[in-house]
Design a protein around this motif. Structure first.
Motif, PDB file in Angstrom:
ATOM      1  N   GLY A  26      11.356 122.660  77.884  1.00  0.00           N
ATOM      2  CA  GLY A  26      10.257 123.510  77.405  1.00  0.00           C
ATOM      3  C   GLY A  26       9.701 124.352  78.531  1.00  0.00           C
ATOM      4  O   GLY A  26      10.123 124.207  79.679  1.00  0.00           O
ATOM      5  N   ARG A  27       8.760 125.205  78.204  1.00  0.00           N
ATOM      6  CA  ARG A  27       8.189 126.008  79.271  1.00  0.00           C
ATOM      7  C   ARG A  27       6.705 125.684  79.412  1.00  0.00           C
ATOM      8  O   ARG A  27       6.082 125.130  78.511  1.00  0.00           O
ATOM      9  N   LEU A  28       6.220 126.037  80.565  1.00  0.00           N
ATOM     10  CA  LEU A  28       4.818 125.803  80.860  1.00  0.00           C
ATOM     11  C   LEU A  28       3.954 126.695  79.966  1.00  0.00           C
ATOM     12  O   LEU A  28       4.299 127.854  79.741  1.00  0.00           O
ATOM     13  N   ILE A  29       2.888 126.145  79.466  1.00  0.00           N
ATOM     14  CA  ILE A  29       1.973 126.935  78.630  1.00  0.00           C
ATOM     15  C   ILE A  29       0.687 127.137  79.437  1.00  0.00           C
ATOM     16  O   ILE A  29      -0.085 126.203  79.617  1.00  0.00           O
ATOM     17  N   ASP A  30       0.501 128.346  79.944  1.00  0.00           N
ATOM     18  CA  ASP A  30      -0.659 128.591  80.796  1.00  0.00           C
ATOM     19  C   ASP A  30      -1.791 129.197  79.979  1.00  0.00           C
ATOM     20  O   ASP A  30      -1.747 130.368  79.602  1.00  0.00           O
ATOM     21  N   LEU A  31      -2.782 128.374  79.711  1.00  0.00           N
ATOM     22  CA  LEU A  31      -3.932 128.829  78.915  1.00  0.00           C
ATOM     23  C   LEU A  31      -5.187 128.839  79.791  1.00  0.00           C
ATOM     24  O   LEU A  31      -6.293 128.609  79.318  1.00  0.00           O
ATOM     25  N   SER A  32      -4.993 129.106  81.089  1.00  0.00           N
ATOM     26  CA  SER A  32      -6.105 128.925  82.022  1.00  0.00           C
ATOM     27  C   SER A  32      -6.839 130.201  82.396  1.00  0.00           C
ATOM     28  O   SER A  32      -7.870 130.145  83.051  1.00  0.00           O
ATOM     29  N   LEU A  33      -6.313 131.356  82.030  1.00  0.00           N
ATOM     30  CA  LEU A  33      -6.873 132.583  82.627  1.00  0.00           C
ATOM     31  C   LEU A  33      -7.416 133.609  81.641  1.00  0.00           C
ATOM     32  O   LEU A  33      -7.693 134.748  82.029  1.00  0.00           O
ATOM     33  N   VAL A 295     -15.992 121.991  69.519  1.00  0.00           N
ATOM     34  CA  VAL A 295     -15.694 123.340  70.006  1.00  0.00           C
ATOM     35  C   VAL A 295     -16.861 124.250  69.631  1.00  0.00           C
ATOM     36  O   VAL A 295     -17.017 124.594  68.453  1.00  0.00           O
ATOM     37  N   PRO A 296     -17.690 124.633  70.599  1.00  0.00           N
ATOM     38  CA  PRO A 296     -18.788 125.542  70.262  1.00  0.00           C
ATOM     39  C   PRO A 296     -18.242 126.878  69.743  1.00  0.00           C
ATOM     40  O   PRO A 296     -17.137 127.273  70.104  1.00  0.00           O
ATOM     41  N   ASP A 297     -19.027 127.549  68.905  1.00  0.00           N
ATOM     42  CA  ASP A 297     -18.592 128.844  68.357  1.00  0.00           C
ATOM     43  C   ASP A 297     -18.267 129.814  69.477  1.00  0.00           C
ATOM     44  O   ASP A 297     -19.019 129.937  70.438  1.00  0.00           O
ATOM     45  N   ALA A 298     -17.132 130.504  69.345  1.00  0.00           N
ATOM     46  CA  ALA A 298     -16.755 131.514  70.337  1.00  0.00           C
ATOM     47  C   ALA A 298     -16.269 132.752  69.596  1.00  0.00           C
ATOM     48  O   ALA A 298     -15.752 132.651  68.472  1.00  0.00           O
ATOM     49  N   VAL A 299     -16.427 133.913  70.211  1.00  0.00           N
ATOM     50  CA  VAL A 299     -15.978 135.156  69.575  1.00  0.00           C
ATOM     51  C   VAL A 299     -14.873 135.811  70.412  1.00  0.00           C
ATOM     52  O   VAL A 299     -14.557 136.977  70.227  1.00  0.00           O
ATOM     53  N   THR A 300     -14.307 135.041  71.321  1.00  0.00           N
ATOM     54  CA  THR A 300     -13.435 135.589  72.353  1.00  0.00           C
ATOM     55  C   THR A 300     -11.984 135.113  72.187  1.00  0.00           C
ATOM     56  O   THR A 300     -11.671 134.416  71.239  1.00  0.00           O
ATOM     57  N   ASN A 301     -11.125 135.461  73.143  1.00  0.00           N
ATOM     58  CA  ASN A 301      -9.733 134.983  73.093  1.00  0.00           C
ATOM     59  C   ASN A 301      -9.589 133.659  73.847  1.00  0.00           C
ATOM     60  O   ASN A 301      -8.521 133.322  74.331  1.00  0.00           O
ATOM     61  N   PHE A 302     -10.701 132.948  73.959  1.00  0.00           N
ATOM     62  CA  PHE A 302     -10.683 131.607  74.561  1.00  0.00           C
ATOM     63  C   PHE A 302     -11.779 130.797  73.902  1.00  0.00           C
ATOM     64  O   PHE A 302     -12.655 131.348  73.226  1.00  0.00           O
ATOM     65  N   LEU A 303     -11.708 129.486  74.093  1.00  0.00           N
ATOM     66  CA  LEU A 303     -12.786 128.648  73.577  1.00  0.00           C
ATOM     67  C   LEU A 303     -13.029 127.503  74.555  1.00  0.00           C
ATOM     68  O   LEU A 303     -12.216 127.243  75.458  1.00  0.00           O
ATOM     69  N   PRO A 333     -19.368 120.431  83.171  1.00  0.00           N
ATOM     70  CA  PRO A 333     -18.369 119.429  83.536  1.00  0.00           C
ATOM     71  C   PRO A 333     -17.710 118.730  82.341  1.00  0.00           C
ATOM     72  O   PRO A 333     -16.636 118.153  82.492  1.00  0.00           O
ATOM     73  N   ALA A 334     -18.341 118.774  81.167  1.00  0.00           N
ATOM     74  CA  ALA A 334     -17.761 118.066  80.005  1.00  0.00           C
ATOM     75  C   ALA A 334     -16.748 118.925  79.250  1.00  0.00           C
ATOM     76  O   ALA A 334     -16.197 118.476  78.255  1.00  0.00           O
ATOM     77  N   TYR A 335     -16.513 120.146  79.728  1.00  0.00           N
ATOM     78  CA  TYR A 335     -15.679 121.058  78.941  1.00  0.00           C
ATOM     79  C   TYR A 335     -14.418 121.494  79.685  1.00  0.00           C
ATOM     80  O   TYR A 335     -14.374 121.518  80.919  1.00  0.00           O
ATOM     81  N   LEU A 336     -13.416 121.884  78.890  1.00  0.00           N
ATOM     82  CA  LEU A 336     -12.265 122.642  79.394  1.00  0.00           C
ATOM     83  C   LEU A 336     -12.265 123.976  78.666  1.00  0.00           C
ATOM     84  O   LEU A 336     -12.626 124.044  77.488  1.00  0.00           O
ATOM     85  N   ARG A 337     -11.836 125.011  79.370  1.00  0.00           N
ATOM     86  CA  ARG A 337     -11.691 126.318  78.719  1.00  0.00           C
ATOM     87  C   ARG A 337     -10.223 126.544  78.411  1.00  0.00           C
ATOM     88  O   ARG A 337      -9.369 126.347  79.283  1.00  0.00           O
ATOM     89  N   LEU A 338      -9.948 126.919  77.179  1.00  0.00           N
ATOM     90  CA  LEU A 338      -8.560 127.155  76.760  1.00  0.00           C
ATOM     91  C   LEU A 338      -8.417 128.567  76.214  1.00  0.00           C
ATOM     92  O   LEU A 338      -9.166 128.962  75.313  1.00  0.00           O
ATOM     93  N   THR A 339      -7.446 129.290  76.725  1.00  0.00           N
ATOM     94  CA  THR A 339      -7.121 130.583  76.131  1.00  0.00           C
ATOM     95  C   THR A 339      -6.492 130.326  74.766  1.00  0.00           C
ATOM     96  O   THR A 339      -5.768 129.342  74.589  1.00  0.00           O
ATOM     97  N   ILE A 340      -6.760 131.214  73.804  1.00  0.00           N
ATOM     98  CA  ILE A 340      -6.067 131.135  72.515  1.00  0.00           C
ATOM     99  C   ILE A 340      -4.623 131.593  72.755  1.00  0.00           C
ATOM    100  O   ILE A 340      -4.382 132.722  73.181  1.00  0.00           O
ATOM    101  N   GLY A 341      -3.676 130.680  72.497  1.00  0.00           N
ATOM    102  CA  GLY A 341      -2.276 131.002  72.760  1.00  0.00           C
ATOM    103  C   GLY A 341      -1.569 131.532  71.536  1.00  0.00           C
ATOM    104  O   GLY A 341      -2.197 131.844  70.504  1.00  0.00           O
TER     105      GLY A 341
END
Ligand code: PLP
Length: 358
Positions: A26-33, A295-303, A333-341
Protein backbone atom coordinates in the motif's frame (compact mmCIF):
# COMPACT_ATOMS: atom_id res chain seq x y z
CA UNK A 1 17.00 33.11 21.99
CA UNK A 2 15.34 30.56 24.26
CA UNK A 3 11.86 31.91 23.60
CA UNK A 4 12.01 31.19 19.88
CA UNK A 5 9.37 28.72 18.73
CA UNK A 6 10.43 25.54 17.04
CA UNK A 7 10.84 25.96 13.32
CA UNK A 8 7.91 24.60 11.35
CA UNK A 9 8.13 20.83 10.95
CA UNK A 10 5.97 18.61 8.78
CA UNK A 11 3.90 16.27 10.93
CA UNK A 12 5.74 13.08 10.00
CA UNK A 13 9.17 14.40 11.01
CA UNK A 14 11.10 16.61 13.40
CA UNK A 15 9.89 17.19 16.93
CA UNK A 16 6.53 15.63 16.14
CA UNK A 17 8.17 12.47 14.83
CA UNK A 18 6.17 9.30 14.61
CA UNK A 19 7.17 6.23 12.65
CA UNK A 20 4.81 5.75 9.73
CA UNK A 21 4.58 2.30 8.18
CA UNK A 22 3.10 2.15 4.70
CA UNK A 23 1.00 -1.01 4.58
CA UNK A 24 2.59 -3.87 2.58
CA UNK A 25 1.89 -3.11 -1.07
CA UNK A 26 0.00 0.00 0.00
CA UNK A 27 1.02 3.60 -0.05
CA UNK A 28 1.39 6.15 2.66
CA UNK A 29 -1.68 8.29 3.21
CA UNK A 30 -0.55 11.77 4.21
CA UNK A 31 -3.42 13.67 5.77
CA UNK A 32 -1.22 16.00 7.80
CA UNK A 33 -0.98 19.20 5.79
CA UNK A 34 -4.46 20.30 4.68
CA UNK A 35 -3.50 19.88 1.06
CA UNK A 36 -6.18 19.21 -1.52
CA UNK A 37 -6.60 15.47 -2.00
CA UNK A 38 -8.26 16.06 -5.35
CA UNK A 39 -5.45 17.51 -7.45
CA UNK A 40 -5.48 20.63 -9.60
CA UNK A 41 -7.39 21.67 -12.69
CA UNK A 42 -5.95 19.97 -15.81
CA UNK A 43 -5.97 23.46 -17.35
CA UNK A 44 -3.69 24.73 -14.59
CA UNK A 45 -1.31 21.81 -15.02
CA UNK A 46 -1.21 22.29 -18.80
CA UNK A 47 -0.50 26.02 -18.39
CA UNK A 48 2.33 25.29 -15.96
CA UNK A 49 3.83 22.73 -18.32
CA UNK A 50 3.60 25.14 -21.24
CA UNK A 51 5.44 27.85 -19.30
CA UNK A 52 8.24 25.35 -18.56
CA UNK A 53 9.15 25.57 -22.26
CA UNK A 54 10.69 29.04 -21.76
CA UNK A 55 12.49 28.97 -18.43
CA UNK A 56 14.99 31.59 -19.61
CA UNK A 57 12.31 34.31 -19.34
CA UNK A 58 11.77 36.11 -16.02
CA UNK A 59 8.26 36.19 -14.57
CA UNK A 60 6.25 39.41 -14.63
CA UNK A 61 7.32 40.89 -11.27
CA UNK A 62 3.92 42.57 -10.90
CA UNK A 63 1.86 39.39 -11.64
CA UNK A 64 -0.22 41.72 -13.85
CA UNK A 65 -2.35 39.18 -15.72
CA UNK A 66 -3.12 37.29 -12.52
CA UNK A 67 -4.10 40.44 -10.62
CA UNK A 68 -6.33 41.56 -13.49
CA UNK A 69 -8.03 38.16 -13.63
CA UNK A 70 -8.56 38.18 -9.84
CA UNK A 71 -10.01 41.68 -10.15
CA UNK A 72 -12.48 40.46 -12.79
CA UNK A 73 -13.48 37.33 -10.89
CA UNK A 74 -13.99 39.07 -7.54
CA UNK A 75 -15.01 42.53 -8.74
CA UNK A 76 -11.96 44.19 -7.20
CA UNK A 77 -9.56 46.91 -8.31
CA UNK A 78 -6.46 45.00 -9.53
CA UNK A 79 -4.28 47.89 -8.36
CA UNK A 80 -5.25 46.93 -4.81
CA UNK A 81 -4.23 43.29 -5.23
CA UNK A 82 -0.75 42.10 -4.25
CA UNK A 83 0.38 38.56 -5.11
CA UNK A 84 2.76 36.55 -2.98
CA UNK A 85 4.76 33.34 -2.72
CA UNK A 86 1.83 31.66 -1.01
CA UNK A 87 -0.37 33.63 1.34
CA UNK A 88 2.09 32.96 4.18
CA UNK A 89 4.50 35.26 2.33
CA UNK A 90 1.92 38.06 2.37
CA UNK A 91 0.94 37.50 6.03
CA UNK A 92 4.62 37.89 6.84
CA UNK A 93 5.09 40.96 4.62
CA UNK A 94 2.11 42.61 6.32
CA UNK A 95 3.61 41.90 9.75
CA UNK A 96 6.94 43.37 8.73
CA UNK A 97 5.30 46.56 7.47
CA UNK A 98 2.93 47.22 10.35
CA UNK A 99 4.39 45.74 13.54
CA UNK A 100 7.38 46.80 15.62
CA UNK A 101 8.93 45.10 18.68
CA UNK A 102 6.94 47.28 21.09
CA UNK A 103 3.63 46.24 19.49
CA UNK A 104 1.12 43.50 20.23
CA UNK A 105 -0.20 41.10 17.60
CA UNK A 106 -3.59 39.65 18.46
CA UNK A 107 -5.16 36.38 17.33
CA UNK A 108 -7.49 33.75 18.76
CA UNK A 109 -6.61 31.05 21.27
CA UNK A 110 -6.35 28.27 18.66
CA UNK A 111 -5.44 30.59 15.80
CA UNK A 112 -3.33 29.58 12.81
CA UNK A 113 0.24 28.83 13.98
CA UNK A 114 1.87 31.32 11.63
CA UNK A 115 0.40 34.28 13.52
CA UNK A 116 2.49 33.50 16.59
CA UNK A 117 5.54 32.85 14.43
CA UNK A 118 5.17 36.26 12.76
CA UNK A 119 4.93 38.04 16.11
CA UNK A 120 7.93 36.15 17.46
CA UNK A 121 10.05 36.81 14.38
CA UNK A 122 9.33 40.52 14.69
CA UNK A 123 9.99 40.60 18.43
CA UNK A 124 6.38 41.79 18.89
CA UNK A 125 4.21 40.41 21.69
CA UNK A 126 1.74 37.68 20.67
CA UNK A 127 -1.58 38.08 22.49
CA UNK A 128 -4.39 35.53 22.31
CA UNK A 129 -8.11 35.94 22.96
CA UNK A 130 -10.25 33.01 24.16
CA UNK A 131 -12.54 31.32 21.66
CA UNK A 132 -16.11 30.19 22.23
CA UNK A 133 -16.87 26.63 21.06
CA UNK A 134 -13.55 26.64 19.22
CA UNK A 135 -14.71 29.67 17.21
CA UNK A 136 -13.40 33.22 17.26
CA UNK A 137 -15.24 35.28 19.88
CA UNK A 138 -15.68 38.92 18.85
CA UNK A 139 -16.21 40.22 22.38
CA UNK A 140 -13.11 38.42 23.66
CA UNK A 141 -11.05 39.76 20.76
CA UNK A 142 -12.27 43.33 21.35
CA UNK A 143 -11.57 42.98 25.08
CA UNK A 144 -7.99 41.94 24.30
CA UNK A 145 -7.25 45.07 22.25
CA UNK A 146 -4.89 47.50 23.99
CA UNK A 147 -3.17 50.72 22.98
CA UNK A 148 -0.27 48.54 21.78
CA UNK A 149 -2.32 46.26 19.49
CA UNK A 150 -1.16 46.75 15.91
CA UNK A 151 -2.51 43.77 13.99
CA UNK A 152 -5.39 41.37 14.54
CA UNK A 153 -4.88 38.24 12.42
CA UNK A 154 -8.07 36.23 11.95
CA UNK A 155 -8.07 33.02 9.93
CA UNK A 156 -11.64 32.58 8.71
CA UNK A 157 -12.22 29.66 8.58
CA UNK A 158 -9.48 28.92 11.07
CA UNK A 159 -6.85 26.21 10.95
CA UNK A 160 -6.81 23.90 12.93
CA UNK A 161 -10.33 24.35 14.35
CA UNK A 162 -12.11 24.35 10.96
CA UNK A 163 -14.71 26.83 12.26
CA UNK A 164 -15.68 30.24 10.89
CA UNK A 165 -16.97 33.56 12.12
CA UNK A 166 -20.25 34.63 10.46
CA UNK A 167 -20.33 37.74 8.28
CA UNK A 168 -22.38 39.77 10.77
CA UNK A 169 -19.87 39.02 13.53
CA UNK A 170 -16.97 39.92 11.24
CA UNK A 171 -18.70 43.22 10.52
CA UNK A 172 -19.24 43.81 14.25
CA UNK A 173 -15.58 43.02 14.94
CA UNK A 174 -14.37 45.55 12.41
CA UNK A 175 -16.93 48.19 13.43
CA UNK A 176 -15.66 48.11 17.02
CA UNK A 177 -11.95 47.94 16.35
CA UNK A 178 -9.95 51.14 16.74
CA UNK A 179 -8.90 52.32 13.24
CA UNK A 180 -5.29 51.99 14.41
CA UNK A 181 -5.62 48.19 14.52
CA UNK A 182 -5.13 46.45 11.18
CA UNK A 183 -7.59 43.58 10.67
CA UNK A 184 -5.99 40.87 8.53
CA UNK A 185 -8.55 38.30 7.40
CA UNK A 186 -6.81 35.13 6.25
CA UNK A 187 -9.28 33.31 4.01
CA UNK A 188 -7.12 30.39 2.91
CA UNK A 189 -10.08 27.96 3.06
CA UNK A 190 -12.78 30.34 1.76
CA UNK A 191 -13.51 28.29 -1.37
CA UNK A 192 -14.69 25.36 0.77
CA UNK A 193 -17.37 27.33 2.62
CA UNK A 194 -20.95 27.20 1.36
CA UNK A 195 -22.73 28.74 4.36
CA UNK A 196 -24.97 31.70 3.45
CA UNK A 197 -23.73 33.71 6.40
CA UNK A 198 -20.05 33.51 5.39
CA UNK A 199 -17.96 36.35 3.98
CA UNK A 200 -14.33 35.75 3.10
CA UNK A 201 -13.75 39.37 4.07
CA UNK A 202 -13.94 40.71 0.52
CA UNK A 203 -17.56 41.88 0.94
CA UNK A 204 -16.63 43.68 4.15
CA UNK A 205 -13.54 45.19 2.53
CA UNK A 206 -15.55 46.40 -0.48
CA UNK A 207 -18.36 47.76 1.71
CA UNK A 208 -16.23 49.60 4.23
CA UNK A 209 -13.41 50.58 1.92
CA UNK A 210 -11.48 50.92 5.18
CA UNK A 211 -7.79 51.65 5.61
CA UNK A 212 -7.46 48.90 8.20
CA UNK A 213 -8.66 45.75 6.39
CA UNK A 214 -6.48 43.37 4.40
CA UNK A 215 -7.86 40.07 3.11
CA UNK A 216 -5.57 37.24 2.02
CA UNK A 217 -6.39 34.26 -0.19
CA UNK A 218 -4.43 31.30 -1.53
CA UNK A 219 -4.28 28.94 -4.48
CA UNK A 220 -2.82 26.25 -2.19
CA UNK A 221 -6.03 24.68 -0.93
CA UNK A 222 -9.18 24.26 -3.10
CA UNK A 223 -7.22 25.12 -6.26
CA UNK A 224 -4.71 22.39 -5.44
CA UNK A 225 -1.61 24.45 -6.32
CA UNK A 226 0.25 24.28 -2.99
CA UNK A 227 3.55 23.31 -4.61
CA UNK A 228 3.61 26.42 -6.78
CA UNK A 229 3.14 28.86 -3.89
CA UNK A 230 0.65 31.53 -4.98
CA UNK A 231 -1.37 33.73 -2.68
CA UNK A 232 -2.90 37.17 -2.98
CA UNK A 233 -4.03 40.02 -0.80
CA UNK A 234 -6.66 42.70 -1.29
CA UNK A 235 -5.44 45.74 0.57
CA UNK A 236 -6.16 49.47 0.85
CA UNK A 237 -4.20 51.64 -1.59
CA UNK A 238 -2.14 52.98 1.32
CA UNK A 239 -0.84 49.44 1.99
CA UNK A 240 -0.11 48.18 -1.51
CA UNK A 241 2.89 50.51 -2.03
CA UNK A 242 4.67 49.33 1.14
CA UNK A 243 3.74 45.72 0.36
CA UNK A 244 5.33 45.92 -3.10
CA UNK A 245 8.40 47.53 -1.54
CA UNK A 246 8.83 44.88 1.14
CA UNK A 247 8.01 41.78 -0.92
CA UNK A 248 10.71 40.12 -3.05
CA UNK A 249 10.59 41.36 -6.66
CA UNK A 250 10.09 37.93 -8.21
CA UNK A 251 7.97 36.55 -5.39
CA UNK A 252 5.59 34.63 -7.68
CA UNK A 253 7.45 32.56 -10.25
CA UNK A 254 6.28 32.37 -13.86
CA UNK A 255 5.05 28.78 -13.70
CA UNK A 256 3.00 29.59 -10.63
CA UNK A 257 1.48 32.68 -12.27
CA UNK A 258 0.53 30.68 -15.36
CA UNK A 259 -1.01 27.87 -13.31
CA UNK A 260 -3.01 30.22 -11.05
CA UNK A 261 -4.33 32.17 -14.01
CA UNK A 262 -5.53 28.99 -15.71
CA UNK A 263 -7.02 27.67 -12.45
CA UNK A 264 -9.13 30.82 -12.17
CA UNK A 265 -10.41 30.10 -15.64
CA UNK A 266 -11.77 26.71 -14.52
CA UNK A 267 -14.31 27.59 -11.78
CA UNK A 268 -16.30 24.41 -12.32
CA UNK A 269 -13.29 22.35 -11.28
CA UNK A 270 -13.00 24.25 -7.99
CA UNK A 271 -16.73 23.96 -7.31
CA UNK A 272 -16.55 20.23 -7.86
CA UNK A 273 -13.65 19.97 -5.41
CA UNK A 274 -15.67 21.94 -2.89
CA UNK A 275 -18.64 19.59 -3.25
CA UNK A 276 -16.61 16.38 -3.17
CA UNK A 277 -14.77 17.62 -0.09
CA UNK A 278 -18.05 18.50 1.65
CA UNK A 279 -19.52 15.07 0.88
CA UNK A 280 -16.46 13.29 2.29
CA UNK A 281 -16.31 15.62 5.29
CA UNK A 282 -19.92 14.78 6.10
CA UNK A 283 -19.29 11.07 5.65
CA UNK A 284 -16.14 11.16 7.84
CA UNK A 285 -17.87 13.17 10.55
CA UNK A 286 -20.76 10.71 10.71
CA UNK A 287 -18.56 7.59 10.56
CA UNK A 288 -16.13 8.79 13.23
CA UNK A 289 -18.92 9.97 15.52
CA UNK A 290 -20.55 6.54 15.17
CA UNK A 291 -17.43 4.84 16.56
CA UNK A 292 -17.13 7.28 19.45
CA UNK A 293 -14.67 9.82 18.01
CA UNK A 294 -16.08 13.30 18.51
CA UNK A 295 -15.65 15.59 15.50
CA UNK A 296 -16.49 19.27 15.98
CA UNK A 297 -18.28 20.94 13.05
CA UNK A 298 -15.84 22.04 10.35
CA UNK A 299 -16.37 23.83 7.04
CA UNK A 300 -12.91 23.11 5.67
CA UNK A 301 -10.96 20.37 3.84
CA UNK A 302 -9.83 19.06 7.23
CA UNK A 303 -11.41 18.19 10.53
CA UNK A 304 -10.43 17.69 14.15
CA UNK A 305 -10.96 14.35 15.85
CA UNK A 306 -11.02 14.09 19.65
CA UNK A 307 -9.45 11.18 21.52
CA UNK A 308 -8.90 10.15 25.12
CA UNK A 309 -5.26 9.62 24.07
CA UNK A 310 -4.51 11.50 20.84
CA UNK A 311 -0.85 10.39 20.79
CA UNK A 312 -1.86 6.73 20.91
CA UNK A 313 -4.44 7.29 18.14
CA UNK A 314 -1.79 8.97 16.01
CA UNK A 315 0.65 6.11 16.49
CA UNK A 316 -2.06 3.58 15.67
CA UNK A 317 -2.92 5.43 12.44
CA UNK A 318 0.80 5.70 11.59
CA UNK A 319 1.17 1.94 11.89
CA UNK A 320 -1.53 1.72 9.23
CA UNK A 321 0.40 4.14 7.00
CA UNK A 322 -1.75 7.19 7.80
CA UNK A 323 -0.07 10.48 8.74
CA UNK A 324 -2.06 12.96 10.83
CA UNK A 325 -1.23 16.26 12.48
CA UNK A 326 -1.09 16.57 16.26
CA UNK A 327 -2.34 19.98 17.37
CA UNK A 328 -1.10 20.15 20.95
CA UNK A 329 1.04 23.09 19.79
CA UNK A 330 -2.25 24.92 19.13
CA UNK A 331 -3.47 24.21 22.67
CA UNK A 332 -5.53 21.19 21.56
CA UNK A 333 -3.73 18.15 23.03
CA UNK A 334 -6.83 15.90 22.85
CA UNK A 335 -7.19 16.28 19.09
CA UNK A 336 -5.65 15.17 15.81
CA UNK A 337 -6.16 17.15 12.62
CA UNK A 338 -6.97 15.11 9.54
CA UNK A 339 -7.14 16.34 5.98
CA UNK A 340 -10.21 15.08 4.10
CA UNK A 341 -8.71 12.48 1.77
CA UNK A 342 -9.95 10.61 -1.25
CA UNK A 343 -12.91 8.31 -0.46
CA UNK A 344 -10.66 5.24 -0.25
CA UNK A 345 -8.20 7.10 2.01
CA UNK A 346 -11.05 8.13 4.29
CA UNK A 347 -12.24 4.51 4.33
CA UNK A 348 -8.76 3.51 5.51
CA UNK A 349 -8.90 6.11 8.31
CA UNK A 350 -12.33 4.94 9.41
CA UNK A 351 -11.21 1.27 9.39
CA UNK A 352 -8.02 2.06 11.31
CA UNK A 353 -9.85 4.10 13.93
CA UNK A 354 -12.56 1.51 14.26
CA UNK A 355 -9.84 -0.96 15.30
CA UNK A 356 -8.26 1.63 17.58
CA UNK A 357 -11.50 2.44 19.34
CA UNK A 358 -12.31 -1.26 19.74
C1 PLP B 1 -5.14 29.43 7.81
C2 PLP B 1 -4.03 29.35 6.82
N1 PLP B 1 -3.56 30.47 6.28
C3 PLP B 1 -2.56 30.47 5.41
C4 PLP B 1 -1.95 29.30 5.03
C5 PLP B 1 -0.77 29.38 4.12
O1 PLP B 1 -1.06 28.95 2.86
P1 PLP B 1 -0.10 29.23 1.63
O2 PLP B 1 1.13 29.91 2.11
O3 PLP B 1 0.17 27.91 1.05
O4 PLP B 1 -0.90 30.13 0.73
C6 PLP B 1 -2.38 28.08 5.56
C7 PLP B 1 -1.73 26.82 5.19
O5 PLP B 1 -1.93 25.78 5.71
C8 PLP B 1 -3.45 28.11 6.48
O6 PLP B 1 -3.89 26.99 7.06
Amino acid sequence: MSDRPHPYVPAAGGMAAVKVTPPPGGRLIDLSLNESSYGASPRAIAAAQARCASPERYPDPASTALREALGRVHDLDPARIVCGNGSEDLLDVIGRIYARPSDEILFTEHGFAQFRLIATRLGATPVTAPERKMTADVDALLAAVTARTKILYLANPNNPTGTYLAAAELRRLHANLPPSVLLVIDSAYAEYVTADDYDSGLTLARERNAENIIVTHTFSKAFGLAAFRVGWAYAPSSATGPMHLVRAIGNVNAIAQAAALAALDDPDFTLEIRDRTARERGRMTAALSAIGVAVPDAVTNFLLARFADAAAAREHLARDGIVTRPVADHGLPAYLRLTIGLPEENDAVIASLRNFMA
